[in-house]
Design a protein around this motif. Structure first.
Motif, PDB file in Angstrom:
ATOM      1  N   ILE A 156      26.598 -66.624  24.019  1.00 15.72           N
ATOM      2  CA  ILE A 156      26.495 -65.530  24.991  1.00 15.72           C
ATOM      3  C   ILE A 156      27.549 -65.764  26.065  1.00 15.72           C
ATOM      4  N   ASP A 157      28.380 -64.759  26.208  1.00 12.71           N
ATOM      5  CA  ASP A 157      29.503 -64.883  27.119  1.00 12.71           C
ATOM      6  C   ASP A 157      29.058 -64.518  28.533  1.00 12.71           C
ATOM      7  N   SER A 158      29.381 -65.383  29.501  1.00 10.84           N
ATOM      8  CA  SER A 158      29.048 -65.042  30.883  1.00 10.84           C
ATOM      9  C   SER A 158      30.245 -65.324  31.762  1.00 10.84           C
ATOM     10  N   LYS A 159      30.220 -64.779  32.951  1.00 16.41           N
ATOM     11  CA  LYS A 159      31.359 -64.954  33.860  1.00 16.41           C
ATOM     12  C   LYS A 159      30.923 -65.582  35.177  1.00 16.41           C
ATOM     13  N   TYR A 160      31.822 -66.420  35.657  1.00 17.83           N
ATOM     14  CA  TYR A 160      31.642 -67.177  36.885  1.00 17.83           C
ATOM     15  C   TYR A 160      32.107 -66.249  38.003  1.00 17.83           C
ATOM     16  N   SER A 164      37.072 -65.734  34.297  1.00 14.33           N
ATOM     17  CA  SER A 164      36.886 -66.207  32.929  1.00 14.33           C
ATOM     18  C   SER A 164      38.233 -66.713  32.430  1.00 14.33           C
ATOM     19  N   ALA A 165      38.280 -67.124  31.180  1.00 15.03           N
ATOM     20  CA  ALA A 165      39.526 -67.663  30.633  1.00 15.03           C
ATOM     21  C   ALA A 165      40.668 -66.665  30.799  1.00 15.03           C
ATOM     22  N   SER A 166      40.357 -65.374  30.772  1.00  9.45           N
ATOM     23  CA  SER A 166      41.443 -64.400  30.861  1.00  9.45           C
ATOM     24  C   SER A 166      41.840 -64.101  32.312  1.00  9.45           C
ATOM     25  N   GLY A 167      41.232 -64.761  33.283  1.00  9.79           N
ATOM     26  CA  GLY A 167      41.658 -64.590  34.664  1.00  9.79           C
ATOM     27  C   GLY A 167      40.588 -63.971  35.532  1.00  9.79           C
ATOM     28  N   GLY A 168      41.006 -63.447  36.687  1.00 11.69           N
ATOM     29  CA  GLY A 168      40.046 -62.888  37.631  1.00 11.69           C
ATOM     30  C   GLY A 168      40.031 -61.378  37.574  1.00 11.69           C
ATOM     31  N   SER A 207      41.964 -74.982  36.413  1.00 10.67           N
ATOM     32  CA  SER A 207      41.917 -76.219  37.223  1.00 10.67           C
ATOM     33  C   SER A 207      40.516 -76.774  37.359  1.00 10.67           C
ATOM     34  N   PHE A 208      39.521 -75.895  37.446  1.00 14.04           N
ATOM     35  CA  PHE A 208      38.204 -76.394  37.843  1.00 14.04           C
ATOM     36  C   PHE A 208      37.097 -76.161  36.823  1.00 14.04           C
ATOM     37  N   LEU A 209      37.283 -75.252  35.902  1.00 16.97           N
ATOM     38  CA  LEU A 209      36.169 -74.922  35.014  1.00 16.97           C
ATOM     39  C   LEU A 209      36.376 -75.402  33.584  1.00 16.97           C
ATOM     40  N   GLU A 210      37.579 -75.244  33.121  1.00 17.24           N
ATOM     41  CA  GLU A 210      37.842 -75.432  31.698  1.00 17.24           C
ATOM     42  C   GLU A 210      37.322 -76.757  31.166  1.00 17.24           C
ATOM     43  N   LYS A 211      37.532 -77.816  31.945  1.00 10.89           N
ATOM     44  CA  LYS A 211      37.209 -79.133  31.378  1.00 10.89           C
ATOM     45  C   LYS A 211      35.899 -79.700  31.916  1.00 10.89           C
ATOM     46  N   ARG A 212      35.068 -78.858  32.488  1.00 10.01           N
ATOM     47  CA  ARG A 212      33.863 -79.400  33.115  1.00 10.01           C
ATOM     48  C   ARG A 212      32.640 -79.399  32.214  1.00 10.01           C
ATOM     49  N   ASN A 213      32.805 -78.878  31.009  1.00  8.78           N
ATOM     50  CA  ASN A 213      31.647 -78.900  30.114  1.00  8.78           C
ATOM     51  C   ASN A 213      31.731 -80.104  29.188  1.00  8.78           C
ATOM     52  N   ASN A 214      30.873 -81.051  29.353  1.00  7.67           N
ATOM     53  CA  ASN A 214      30.843 -82.193  28.450  1.00  7.67           C
ATOM     54  C   ASN A 214      29.527 -82.269  27.683  1.00  7.67           C
ATOM     55  N   LEU A 215      28.881 -81.119  27.570  1.00 11.77           N
ATOM     56  CA  LEU A 215      27.650 -81.082  26.776  1.00 11.77           C
ATOM     57  C   LEU A 215      27.973 -80.468  25.419  1.00 11.77           C
ATOM     58  N   LYS A 216      27.375 -81.020  24.393  1.00 12.65           N
ATOM     59  CA  LYS A 216      27.612 -80.449  23.057  1.00 12.65           C
ATOM     60  C   LYS A 216      26.641 -79.292  22.834  1.00 12.65           C
ATOM     61  N   ASN A 217      27.143 -78.223  22.246  1.00 13.48           N
ATOM     62  CA  ASN A 217      26.278 -77.081  21.943  1.00 13.48           C
ATOM     63  C   ASN A 217      25.041 -77.516  21.175  1.00 13.48           C
ATOM     64  N   GLN A 218      25.279 -78.447  20.262  1.00 14.31           N
ATOM     65  CA  GLN A 218      24.181 -78.898  19.424  1.00 14.31           C
ATOM     66  C   GLN A 218      23.082 -79.570  20.261  1.00 14.31           C
ATOM     67  N   THR A 219      23.518 -80.416  21.194  1.00 14.62           N
ATOM     68  CA  THR A 219      22.562 -81.109  22.075  1.00 14.62           C
ATOM     69  C   THR A 219      21.713 -80.097  22.836  1.00 14.62           C
ATOM     70  N   TYR A 276      44.713 -65.801  40.282  1.00 16.01           N
ATOM     71  CA  TYR A 276      43.803 -66.687  41.009  1.00 16.01           C
ATOM     72  C   TYR A 276      42.671 -67.141  40.074  1.00 16.01           C
ATOM     73  N   GLY A 277      42.130 -66.172  39.350  1.00 13.85           N
ATOM     74  CA  GLY A 277      41.057 -66.471  38.403  1.00 13.85           C
ATOM     75  C   GLY A 277      41.524 -67.452  37.336  1.00 13.85           C
ATOM     76  N   GLN A 278      42.741 -67.249  36.857  1.00 12.87           N
ATOM     77  CA  GLN A 278      43.280 -68.173  35.847  1.00 12.87           C
ATOM     78  C   GLN A 278      43.396 -69.586  36.406  1.00 12.87           C
ATOM     79  N   TRP A 279      43.858 -69.631  37.671  1.00 12.25           N
ATOM     80  CA  TRP A 279      44.027 -70.944  38.301  1.00 12.25           C
ATOM     81  C   TRP A 279      42.671 -71.654  38.458  1.00 12.25           C
ATOM     82  N   VAL A 280      41.691 -70.915  38.959  1.00 11.18           N
ATOM     83  CA  VAL A 280      40.359 -71.519  39.137  1.00 11.18           C
ATOM     84  C   VAL A 280      39.827 -71.970  37.779  1.00 11.18           C
ATOM     85  N   TYR A 281      39.989 -71.098  36.790  1.00 14.44           N
ATOM     86  CA  TYR A 281      39.430 -71.418  35.476  1.00 14.44           C
ATOM     87  C   TYR A 281      40.092 -72.668  34.897  1.00 14.44           C
TER      88      TYR A 281
END
Lengths: 666, 619
Positions: free
Chosen positions: B327-331, B395-399, B241-253, B234-239
């Motif tokens: 810094i790694d965090s989890k949803y 997280s990327a590794s699932g729920g 489908s809904f999280l992986e591609k939602r970051n469009n900010l550059k770390n540098q910015t 389930y965690g993999q699916w959420v990650y």
């Protein structure tokens, strides 16, 4: 149910967020204070708190609306140009950057929204940064069949932000100019409402509230039409108060009521008229007068059944028939929705439906019942100076009596003949006699009557009183008890650990360590009979034994708990939902080895004109204490000027209640 | 009218089912047909007899659907009188259709079909049938045969006709308790359940009610297929489908823009704190649930620009900020409710068990928890809304299921100290200082930036056992973010505090309220007792007397301590200062219903000490 509630939230739009506001007028430019869009002084962006109301979370720097008419080759539109600037002082004021703008529609026409410009200004490290609202973040919501809502939230809003927004609403509903609220729940530094009305339309401005409003006129354009501008400045925020009849009426606002329409070459048509004209219009209306007059076969047997009865029996017979067979669908209105025939089929209708049927049946039975129209209480008071048809949304039946009159409203089955639901009690009404109308003042007919008699024996060994007694609730007292008995706890109140949350006020009542055992409650189901509750009680409260003396708080477990009026002064009139007639008598048998040391002095307080009275007599005879406590409130309305004496009246009662009876052991 | 239903006459209801009942479910049939991976149909039909006004909530038809992906059709609503005679058939145009934003959502595409009947007399029966059809097969209806308090059930039946190859997972809870039957093939039934009444300190409804949940292993959601059969998947699916591609900010910015907000860029904890503070001060919570909004957070770049978002968006945005600093965090998905503490099921993964998103940041020694939707919430603090319950970190590794931190009684502590003078007119005036820790801070957290009047009103209503004649003159509140404590100070006066009785003066013990629970007298206790959250309240009153009073008798120290509660009280008079110290602690615990009387008598005894008045001999 939840969803339903949120639907109401949409319609019942609060004056703060959606108020229809304004455009800038060069005429009123205050030096150094520009209302030109986007022209903002850095000082105001850096301002930390409102200079006059430093605690407020936000304020309108200005709040303007310009109403005018647009004429095209085929149509006329009402145009509202709204322009407002809001300063956010605290994070809790950020909500003023969320907007929901209702747009009404019918099958054939709709209001349009256009020209939205919105900007947020912030001071970021000394630089004024401007963030524009992007129209792609504007949402449409099809709220209901007749309502679309434009919703948007402005970006980058935080403590200190200044928000500026401007938009237009173009409406095909040219006869309805929305009410303008000068006063909101946050301070308004400058509020301006200007109206340019073409000569073929006439409106009457109807103001409410207490804030001074300045009016000015100017002649504009080639057509030499008059623009009226209403301005108010430094308006304090509106705050709620306890014991208020009608809050909406105390908020300063202005409403334009359509008076007449007179197009070139046509005969004029009058809308808001005088009360006689309004009455005539109503009595000739298919959905009003005709419904009262028409013959309704289905109810004829009911009317025939009361042919031989006395007048008051007839009234009761018909009233009871309606309350027991028809239910109110919680919608207001003076007209029938789909005709009385439909009401008879569906058994449920709006206020108009039900009380038109009441009027119809009463008249057919030979009772001189007349229509009495008003506004439902929570929609404001009826403005008696500016006659309006549209504001009347509540109908009742008025019956003259030898010594006065009575008013009937058959929308609730809890109220017997002679009492009125709270929503129907609203000071003034339009009484229609024949085809003419006049404004009458209505008294509050509801009297909360409660009489208690308790007999106790003092158990000196255990510091307690034991006994039994009865409380008799009459009139509105019984009605309220019946309504409360049917009310269910709030289902959302799932939290069982109330102790950790904010306490609700009623909880104290349950927290008695005293023991009450209800023996009998009679007549709970018959609305025409008083309710009598018999019970046994053991009281520990208010009894203190020290050494060889016993100190009894003579008001034990009854009387006023607290003075409800805490503020030093009062701005609004005070309104009681019902009159009060409360009496509580207690007898206490004292063991023979005790004698009386002292008892409170008997006392009686009366307010001027007997508007309220309190009497309290404690006596001792043959080892029996007798306490007679009476509180009466005989008037529903008190003026703000009467507030200090009312407050003092309560203070005296509380003080008196604290006096003790002292007994001494021999 | 011909269409009568004599079998639904109210007199046919078994007497045993009328006890405590405001309404009775006569029958309730739910037939789910999973036609394909993108089509589910639910035929619902039920009849409920409403016996009195308190059952009015059941005279409402209210069904939600989502514009574009689901529909409600063929609605038939009939009203029957007590004898089962048809008195009204609801017309199509009487059923209204509204946008439904719930209480929290500003914008959403949820809609509701709504009809409410206003009865003229009781009893009556509300009979309903309708078809719900959806292209989303991710959520299947559950079997919840007992719909509420004070409702009894004659019979209820549930079935799924699975016309696909898709495997259905199911979770049965408390079926035996009420004799619910699993008839095989996803068919369940139950009969004759008497109504029960709410009781104080009862367990969560889900812990005793029979419920069966279903979840398909493969499904369609808003046009996309998905699959999972456990929390990890389930965690993999959420990650994905809904999280992986939602970051469009550059770390540098991010680093460039936020550099000025960081006080110590080399200290990890300090970075987390500063970023959290930045989000709290700059971002606003607004609920938006459009399209996939129920699951998918807004793009991080949009949040950055617009400075608002819902819980998903703000949590995800915080995640991307942290990421920029490696810094790694989890949803984290949680069922958030301040009144109901509900765990996600350990052995059954399904969507919609959670309703809120928070973040956790695993550090070497500790885990930091953040709720990004509040302006005031202290750093690393989960309040009543999400404390102490099983949640899912994604997280990327699932729920992965974990438990959020809870508070012990000593951590949930209110301590007040009152310093007042007794005036000759029996009035007291002085100050009360309050220190709140743990969940107790929430009592006043929301008032931090409120107007003075609101604060003094709050104090008047909530601090004192007897608020009569109390006037709170000044209020001051400060949140200590570091220690997660609220510090408050009020100046007040109370008239008539002391009572003059001849040569004695009486002083109430309980000027401030230390929250002794109230247990009502009950003839019969049906449910176990459950104290969900422990707490401790302490109070010290220091009353300066104006002349030489003496205690009429010596007050021995009181100590009551057992597995449920602890209470202490001491009364001293020294140098014209009367000191009354009290402390009350409620322990977390579940106790069998047979213990109710025992617990009640302990509490009553404590309440008696609290209500006692201290007698002083006048000088």
């Amino acid at each position: 149910m939840k969803t339903k509630r949120s639907h109401y939230k949409i319609r019942n739009y609060s004056f703060t967020k959606f108020s229809l506001c304004t455009a800038f007028l060069l005429l009123f430019l205050v030096p150094g204070f520009s209302q030109k869009f986007g022209k903002i002084e850095a000082d105001i962006i850096r301002q930390k708190a409102h200079p006059e109301y430093p605690e407020e979370a936000a304020a309108y720097l200005f709040h303007n609306c310009k109403a005018s008419y647009l004429v095209t080759s085929s149509d006329i539109f009402l145009q509202l140009e709204i322009h407002q600037r809001i300063k956010v002082y605290k994070q809790s004021g950020e909500k003023y950057s969320e907007f929901s703008i209702p747009l009404y529609k019918t099958i054939s026409s709709r209001e349009r929204f256009s020209g939205l410009k919105a900007v947020v200004f912030n001071d970021e490290n000394g630089n004024i940064v401007e963030t524009k609202f992007q129209n792609k973040n504007l949402f449409d919501e099809n709220s209901t069949e007749n309502l679309t809502t434009k919703k948007f939230a402005l970006p980058n809003v935080k403590e200190g932000s200044v928000i500026e927004i401007k938009y237009k609403i173009i409406s095909p509903f040219i006869y309805t100019i929305p009410r303008w609220y000068f006063q909101t729940d946050i301070p308004v530094d400058h509020s301006e409402y200007s109206v340019l009305i073409p000569s073929y339309l006439t409106f009457t401005p109807v103001p409410t509230g207490f804030i001074p409003i300045e009016k000015s006129e100017s002649i504009v354009g080639a057509t030499k039409e008059t623009r009226y501008t209403f301005t108010a400045k430094n308006i304090k925020p509106f705050k709620e108060d306890k014991y208020v009849l009608n809050e909406k009426d105390y908020i300063s606002s202005l409403k334009y009521e359509l008076y007449s329409v007179h197009f070139k070459g046509q005969t004029p048509k009058y809308y808001s008229k005088n009360w006689n004209e309004i009455s005539k219009t109503l009595m000739n209306d298919k959905k009003f007068g005709e419904q009262i007059r028409k013959k309704i076969k289905e109810v004829e047997p009911v009317i025939e059944a009361c042919a031989g009865m006395e007048k008051h029996e007839k009234i009761k017979h018909i009233y009871d028939y309606i309350i027991n067979n028809f239910s109110w669908n919680e919608t207001y209105g003076k007209y029938t929705e789909n005709g009385l025939k439909n009401l008879l089929k569906e058994k449920s209708g709006n206020v108009g439906d039900i009380n038109l049927l009441l009027l119809n049946m009463l008249q057919k039975a030979g009772i001189d019942a007349k229509p009495l129209l008003t506004k439902s209480r929570f929609n404001g008071l009826l403005n008696t100076i500016f006659p309006t048809l549209t504001e009347l949304n509540y109908l009742m039946a008025y019956i003259p009596k030898d010594n006065g009159y009575m008013v009937l409203d058959a929308t609730s089955k809890y109220y017997p003949v002679g009492q009125l639901p709270l929503v129907a009690i609203n000071m003034f009404g339009l009484l229609i006699e024949g085809e003419s109308g006049k404004v009458v003042e209505m008294n509050n007919p509801n009297i909360y009557t409660s009489q208690t008699l308790m007999n106790y024996v003092l158990d000196a060994d255990n510091d307690r009183l034991q006994g039994s007694g009865a409380t008799r609730l009459r009139q509105y007292g019984a009605t309220r008890m019946r309504i409360k008995a049917d009310e269910k706890e709030d289902e959302n109140d799932q939290d069982i650990e109330i102790s950790f949350d904010e306490k609700n006020e009623t909880e104290d009542d349950n927290e008695l360590d005293d023991i009450i055992n209800i023996l009998e409650a009679s007549n709970v189901d018959d609305i025409y009979k008083p309710v009598t509750i018999k019970y046994e009680k053991t009281l520990y409260r208010g009894i203190n034994k020290i050494g060889n003396q016993i100190f009894l708080n003579a008001t034990l477990d009854f009387g006023l708990k607290e003075n409800p009026f805490l503020e030093e002064s009062r701005e609004f009139p005070i309104f009681y939902n019902s009159l009060t007639n409360y009496s509580h008598n207690v007898n206490i048998d004292i063991p023979e080895n005790y004698t009386l040391s002292s008892i409170p002095e008997p006392i009686k307080f009366v307010l001027p004109d007997d508007k309220a009275s309190f009497s309290y007599i404690v006596s001792f005879q043959l080892n029996k204490i007798s306490i007679i406590y009476k509180l009466k409130i005989n008037e529903s309305n008190f003026l703000p000027e009467e507030y200090p004496s009312l407050k003092h009246f309560y203070d005296l009662i509380i003080e008196k209640q604290n006096e003790k009876i002292v007994l001494k052991e021999q | 009218m011909g269409n009568d239903f004599p079998e639904l006459a109210v007199r046919n209801i078994d007497k045993a089912l009328l006890n405590n009942a405001y309404s009775v479910v006569r029958y309730d049939n739910t037939a789910v047909t999973l036609k394909s991976i993108e089509n589910v149909q639910v035929h619902s039909s039920y009849a409920i007899s409403v016996l009195n006004k308190k059952g009015d909530e059941w005279l409402v038809f209210s069904e939600m659907y989502k514009e574009g992906s689901s529909k409600i059709k063929d609605i038939v609503i009939e009203i029957l009188d007590a004898n089962g005679r048809l008195i009204k058939k609801v017309k199509k145009n009487e059923i209204e259709d509204y946008a439904s934003n719930g209480d929290y959502s500003m914008i959403s595409d949820n809609r509701v079909k709504l009809y409410q009947y206003h009865p003229t007399s009781y009893p009556l029966t509300f009979k309903v049938a309708f078809l719900y059809e959806s292209k989303n097969t991710m959520i299947l209806p559950s079997f919840i045969p007992i719909p509420g308090f004070n409702v009894s059930v004659e019979k209820s039946n549930y079935s799924i006709d699975n016309q696909t190859e898709i495997e259905l997972k199911c979770k049965e809870i408390n079926l035996n308790k009420y004799g619910a039957k699993n008839n095989g093939n996803h068919n369940y039934s139950i009969e004759r359940i008497p109504a029960f009444e709410k009781e104080k300190f009862m367990p969560e409804a889900y812990s005793f009610l029979p419920v069966v949940y279903f979840s398909p292993e493969r499904f369609v959601f808003e046009g996309e297929t998905g699959s999972y059969s456990n929390w990890n998947e389930y965690g993999q699916w959420v990650y994905s489908s809904f999280l992986e591609k939602r970051n469009n900010l550059k770390n540098q910015t991010i680093k460039e823009e936020l550099a000025k907000h960081l006080t110590d860029p080399d200290n990890k904890i300090s970075i987390i704190k500063d970023l959290y503070k930045y989000v709290q001060q700059n971002m606003r919570y607004i609920s938006i649930a459009l399209d996939e909004g129920g699951f998918q957070p807004m793009l991080s770049g949009d949040v950055h620009k617009l400075k608002y978002g819902d819980c998903k968006a703000l949590s995800f945005y915080m995640m991307t900020l942290l990421q920029a600093y490696n810094i790694d965090s989890k949803y984290v998905e949680v069922y958030a409710s301040s009144t109901r503490k509900i765990d996600l099921f350990t052995d059954f993964a399904s969507v919609a068990q959670g309703n809120h998103i928070i973040l956790n940041i695993p550090l070497e020694k500790d885990t930091i928890w953040l709720d990004c939707t509040s302006h005031y919430s202290p750093f690393n603090y989960l309040g009543r809304y999400s404390d102490d319950r099983q949640v899912l970190e994604i997280s990327a590794s699932g729920g992965n299921l974990i438990h959020t931190p809870g508070f012990s009684a000593l951590e949930n502590m209110n301590t007040d100290s009152v310093v007042v003078n007794l005036e000759s007119d029996n009035r007291i005036s002085g100050t009360v200082k309050i220190n709140r820790k743990g969940l107790a801070i929430e009592n006043t957290l929301g008032l931090l930036d409120a107007a003075e009047k609101k604060k003094t009103d709050f104090a008047r209503k909530n601090i004192f056992s007897n608020k009569n004649q109390v006037q709170v003159l000044q209020a001051k509140m400060i949140l200590d973010d570091e220690k997660i404590q609220m510090n408050e100070r009020y100046s007040f006066e109370k008239k008539g505090f002391a009572e003059q009785l001849g040569e004695f003066t009486l002083i109430p013990t309980n000027l401030t309220d230390i929250d002794i629970p109230f247990l009502p007298k009950m003839k019969e206790r049906n449910f176990d007792i459950h104290f969900k959250r422990p707490y401790m309240n302490k109070s010290e009153l220091s009353l300066t007397l104006h002349s030489d009073y003496a205690l009429l008798e010596k007050y021995e120290d009181v100590i009551i301590e057992n597995e449920y509660v602890k209470y202490e009280r001491s009364v001293k008079l020294e140098d014209r200062i009367l000191t009354i110290s009290r402390a009350f602690q409620l322990n977390k615990g579940k106790y069998p219903k047979e213990k109710y009387q025992e617990i009640k008598s302990i509490i009553d005894k404590i309440r008696k000490y609290e209500n006692q008045k201290i007698a002083l001999q006048n000088p």
